[in-house]
Design a protein around this motif. Structure first.
Motif, PDB file in Angstrom:
ATOM      1  N   ASP A   1       4.147  25.705  -6.386  1.00 53.79           N
ATOM      2  CA  ASP A   1       3.107  26.545  -6.964  1.00 53.79           C
ATOM      3  C   ASP A   1       2.295  25.745  -7.969  1.00 53.79           C
ATOM      4  N   LEU A   2       0.985  25.983  -7.997  1.00 57.88           N
ATOM      5  CA  LEU A   2       0.104  25.320  -8.948  1.00 57.88           C
ATOM      6  C   LEU A   2      -0.539  26.345  -9.875  1.00 57.88           C
ATOM      7  N   ASP A   3      -0.471  26.075 -11.159  1.00 54.11           N
ATOM      8  CA  ASP A   3      -1.179  26.857 -12.168  1.00 54.11           C
ATOM      9  C   ASP A   3      -2.416  26.075 -12.580  1.00 54.11           C
ATOM     10  N   LEU A   4      -3.588  26.699 -12.464  1.00 52.65           N
ATOM     11  CA  LEU A   4      -4.856  26.037 -12.721  1.00 52.65           C
ATOM     12  C   LEU A   4      -5.501  26.597 -13.984  1.00 52.65           C
ATOM     13  N   ARG A   5      -6.135  25.701 -14.747  1.00 47.08           N
ATOM     14  CA  ARG A   5      -6.819  26.124 -15.973  1.00 47.08           C
ATOM     15  C   ARG A   5      -8.047  25.243 -16.192  1.00 47.08           C
ATOM     16  N   VAL A   6      -9.133  25.865 -16.648  1.00 43.20           N
ATOM     17  CA  VAL A   6     -10.362  25.140 -16.963  1.00 43.20           C
ATOM     18  C   VAL A   6     -10.466  25.010 -18.481  1.00 43.20           C
ATOM     19  N   ASP A   7     -10.729  23.799 -18.970  1.00 36.46           N
ATOM     20  CA  ASP A   7     -10.831  23.618 -20.422  1.00 36.46           C
ATOM     21  C   ASP A   7     -12.276  23.798 -20.896  1.00 36.46           C
ATOM     22  N   GLY A   8     -12.497  23.672 -22.203  1.00 38.12           N
ATOM     23  CA  GLY A   8     -13.795  23.923 -22.789  1.00 38.12           C
ATOM     24  C   GLY A   8     -14.864  22.925 -22.405  1.00 38.12           C
ATOM     25  N   GLN A   9     -14.469  21.762 -21.869  1.00 41.66           N
ATOM     26  CA  GLN A   9     -15.423  20.740 -21.439  1.00 41.66           C
ATOM     27  C   GLN A   9     -15.652  20.763 -19.931  1.00 41.66           C
ATOM     28  N   GLY A  10     -15.106  21.776 -19.247  1.00 40.87           N
ATOM     29  CA  GLY A  10     -15.288  21.887 -17.807  1.00 40.87           C
ATOM     30  C   GLY A  10     -14.320  21.067 -16.994  1.00 40.87           C
ATOM     31  N   GLY A  11     -13.268  20.545 -17.637  1.00 45.35           N
ATOM     32  CA  GLY A  11     -12.234  19.804 -16.918  1.00 45.35           C
ATOM     33  C   GLY A  11     -11.210  20.740 -16.303  1.00 45.35           C
ATOM     34  N   LEU A  12     -10.516  20.252 -15.294  1.00 47.62           N
ATOM     35  CA  LEU A  12      -9.499  21.040 -14.595  1.00 47.62           C
ATOM     36  C   LEU A  12      -8.113  20.533 -14.967  1.00 47.62           C
ATOM     37  N   HIS A  13      -7.254  21.461 -15.368  1.00 48.86           N
ATOM     38  CA  HIS A  13      -5.857  21.157 -15.648  1.00 48.86           C
ATOM     39  C   HIS A  13      -4.993  21.845 -14.595  1.00 48.86           C
ATOM     40  N   ILE A  14      -4.049  21.103 -14.044  1.00 46.07           N
ATOM     41  CA  ILE A  14      -3.124  21.634 -13.036  1.00 46.07           C
ATOM     42  C   ILE A  14      -1.706  21.374 -13.524  1.00 46.07           C
ATOM     43  N   ARG A  15      -0.877  22.405 -13.467  1.00 48.82           N
ATOM     44  CA  ARG A  15       0.535  22.262 -13.833  1.00 48.82           C
ATOM     45  C   ARG A  15       1.382  22.834 -12.706  1.00 48.82           C
TER      46      ARG A  15
ATOM     47  N   ARG B   1       0.851  -1.187   0.000  1.00 50.02           N
ATOM     48  CA  ARG B   1       0.000   0.000   0.000  1.00 50.02           C
ATOM     49  C   ARG B   1       0.888   1.239   0.000  1.00 50.02           C
ATOM     50  N   ARG B   2       0.683   2.082  -0.977  1.00 51.43           N
ATOM     51  CA  ARG B   2       1.459   3.320  -1.095  1.00 51.43           C
ATOM     52  C   ARG B   2       0.533   4.523  -0.995  1.00 51.43           C
ATOM     53  N   ARG B   3       1.064   5.598  -0.398  1.00 54.35           N
ATOM     54  CA  ARG B   3       0.330   6.850  -0.321  1.00 54.35           C
ATOM     55  C   ARG B   3       1.097   7.959  -1.020  1.00 54.35           C
ATOM     56  N   PHE B   4       0.330   8.875  -1.574  1.00 56.81           N
ATOM     57  CA  PHE B   4       0.876  10.081  -2.178  1.00 56.81           C
ATOM     58  C   PHE B   4       0.117  11.231  -1.526  1.00 56.81           C
ATOM     59  N   ASP B   5       0.778  11.914  -0.581  1.00 57.44           N
ATOM     60  CA  ASP B   5       0.125  12.905   0.270  1.00 57.44           C
ATOM     61  C   ASP B   5       0.414  14.323  -0.194  1.00 57.44           C
ATOM     62  N   ALA B   6      -0.602  15.167  -0.072  1.00 55.26           N
ATOM     63  CA  ALA B   6      -0.414  16.594  -0.308  1.00 55.26           C
ATOM     64  C   ALA B   6      -1.430  17.361   0.527  1.00 55.26           C
ATOM     65  N   THR B   7      -1.044  18.540   0.956  1.00 54.97           N
ATOM     66  CA  THR B   7      -1.962  19.484   1.574  1.00 54.97           C
ATOM     67  C   THR B   7      -1.824  20.800   0.827  1.00 54.97           C
ATOM     68  N   MET B   8      -2.954  21.423   0.521  1.00 54.53           N
ATOM     69  CA  MET B   8      -2.948  22.615  -0.312  1.00 54.53           C
ATOM     70  C   MET B   8      -3.551  23.799   0.426  1.00 54.53           C
ATOM     71  N   ILE B   9      -2.968  24.978   0.190  1.00 53.38           N
ATOM     72  CA  ILE B   9      -3.483  26.234   0.721  1.00 53.38           C
ATOM     73  C   ILE B   9      -3.571  27.238  -0.425  1.00 53.38           C
ATOM     74  N   TYR B  10      -4.275  28.340  -0.183  1.00 59.79           N
ATOM     75  CA  TYR B  10      -4.197  29.462  -1.115  1.00 59.79           C
ATOM     76  C   TYR B  10      -3.259  30.491  -0.504  1.00 59.79           C
ATOM     77  N   SER B  11      -2.212  30.874  -1.254  1.00 59.70           N
ATOM     78  CA  SER B  11      -1.254  31.873  -0.804  1.00 59.70           C
ATOM     79  C   SER B  11      -1.603  33.213  -1.441  1.00 59.70           C
ATOM     80  N   ALA B  12      -2.033  34.162  -0.614  1.00 55.98           N
ATOM     81  CA  ALA B  12      -2.336  35.495  -1.132  1.00 55.98           C
ATOM     82  C   ALA B  12      -1.070  36.166  -1.653  1.00 55.98           C
ATOM     83  N   ALA B  13       0.056  35.904  -0.980  1.00 50.60           N
ATOM     84  CA  ALA B  13       1.318  36.522  -1.395  1.00 50.60           C
ATOM     85  C   ALA B  13       1.734  36.048  -2.784  1.00 50.60           C
ATOM     86  N   ARG B  14       1.491  34.761  -3.079  1.00 48.80           N
ATOM     87  CA  ARG B  14       1.885  34.202  -4.371  1.00 48.80           C
ATOM     88  C   ARG B  14       0.752  34.236  -5.389  1.00 48.80           C
TER      89      ARG B  14
END
Length: 226
Positions: A130-144, A101-114
């Motif tokens: 840092d995460l760059d977020l984008r919504v595509d034409g079909q309503g999907g979420l892209h994160i880079r 059993r493997r885990r891939f953990d993350a905790t996310m916040i919104y940084s006003a400074a960034r």
């Protein structure tokens, strides 16, 4: 309270598929959590020289070296205020790889400074990304993923992208199948593909008044630096 993803996306949040708006639209005072259960059709890794990097990451629940097909999967998204009073959302992914059993953990916040969501990877929030977020034409979420910083005690440094991985995540809702689909690819600009997975899951929503945020999804240590 506005969710961290609403803050980051602004008006584009309303362009997400309704199921993604529900999944990414809650905050701690909504007393809601999302638990996804499904199967990853494929988990892959790069060539043999990536193994030391992946094994090292596995010690802190950041990536792992195993490969597999049709792997049972869960993702736990709980929203809470952390010890620094920051709105936080957990992304704890668990993969059942035939007895390992493997885990891939993350905790996310919104940084006003960034001006964006910051993703803390692993059990001790050593890596802030840092995460760059984008919504595509079909309503999907892209994160880079973008800029990455390493924090340990008094040490803090920016990691050159040549020495780290860039992740691309695509999550969308399949109306025909009635499930979420996800594809994750992590690569290095010099060494090529490192790790990734793709699959599908369904979501259950919990009332955190009855099912409080479990300690098991919280990081061992919380870093104030983003």
């Amino acid at each position: 309270m506005t969710s961290i993803f609403q803050r980051a996306l602004g008006a584009d949040f309303d362009r997400l598929h309704p199921q993604l708006r529900r999944r990414f639209g809650f905050a701690s005072d909504d007393r809601t959590a999302c638990v996804g259960t499904g199967v990853m059709a494929e988990i892959w890794r790069g060539r043999a020289f990536t193994l030391p990097f992946l094994y090292a990451g596995a010690t802190r629940n950041i990536l792992f070296p195993e490969r597999g097909r049709d792997v049972p999967f869960t993702i736990q998204n709980f929203a809470y205020r952390d010890s620094h009073d920051r709105e936080t959302v957990t992304f704890v992914r668990t993969f059942d790889l035939g007895g390992v059993r493997r885990r891939f953990d993350a905790t996310m916040i919104y940084s006003a400074a960034r001006g964006r969501v910051v993703d803390y990877l692993g059990t001790h929030q050593h890596l802030a990304v840092d995460l760059d977020l984008r919504v595509d034409g079909q309503g999907g979420l892209h994160i880079r993923t973008g800029s990455q910083r390493f924090h340990e005690g008094l040490i803090g440094m920016r990691l050159p992208l040549a020495l780290s991985g860039t992740a691309r995540v695509h999550e969308w809702y399949d109306d025909d199948a009635g499930c979420f689909r996800i594809q994750v690819d992590v690569a290095n600009s010099r060494f090529g593909p490192l790790f990734g997975y793709r699959g599908a899951f369904t979501a259950t929503y919990l009332d955190t008044a009855a099912s409080p945020v479990p300690d098991s999804v919280r990081p061992v240590r919380e870093s104030l630096r983003d």
